[in-house]
Design an enzyme around this catalytic site. Structure first.
Site, PDB file in Angstrom:
ATOM      1  CE  LYS A 123      -1.808   8.210   0.458  1.00 46.54           C
ATOM      2  NZ  LYS A 123      -2.521   8.060   1.700  1.00 46.54           N
ATOM      3  CE1 TYR A 175      -3.490   2.878   0.968  1.00 44.91           C
ATOM      4  CE2 TYR A 175      -2.002   3.293   2.639  1.00 44.91           C
ATOM      5  CZ  TYR A 175      -3.198   3.694   1.664  1.00 44.91           C
ATOM      6  OH  TYR A 175      -3.712   4.918   1.912  1.00 44.91           O
TER       7      TYR A 175
END
Length: 75
Positions: free
Chosen positions: A8, A4
């Site tokens: 990002k 994640y």
């Protein structure tokens, strides 16, 4: 959380690069990059209920609004 966080960061850099590439055509590029949003993401990532509650409580000290965001605020 590794995947994640890396994805990002990749989207941040992608936005910067596309912005520079399209600026000559007068095209503005933005991305929405909120902080902690109350969803099931962290629980699905392995946080149990107790750790998730601590995570949300801690986010109150790291966010300018003093609280995590709600999904309806990110559109």
């Amino acid at each position: 959380m590794l995947a994640y966080n890396v994805s990002k960061a990749a989207l941040d850099q992608f936005t910067r690069c596309v912005s520079l590439e399209l600026a000559a055509k007068q095209i503005r590029v933005n991305s929405v990059n909120p902080g902690v949003i109350v969803t099931e993401l962290q629980k699905r990532g392995g946080l149990d209920t107790e750790r998730y509650e601590k995570f949300l409580e801690h986010s109150k000290t790291t966010h300018a609004l003093g609280r995590p965001g709600e999904a309806a605020e990110v559109q």
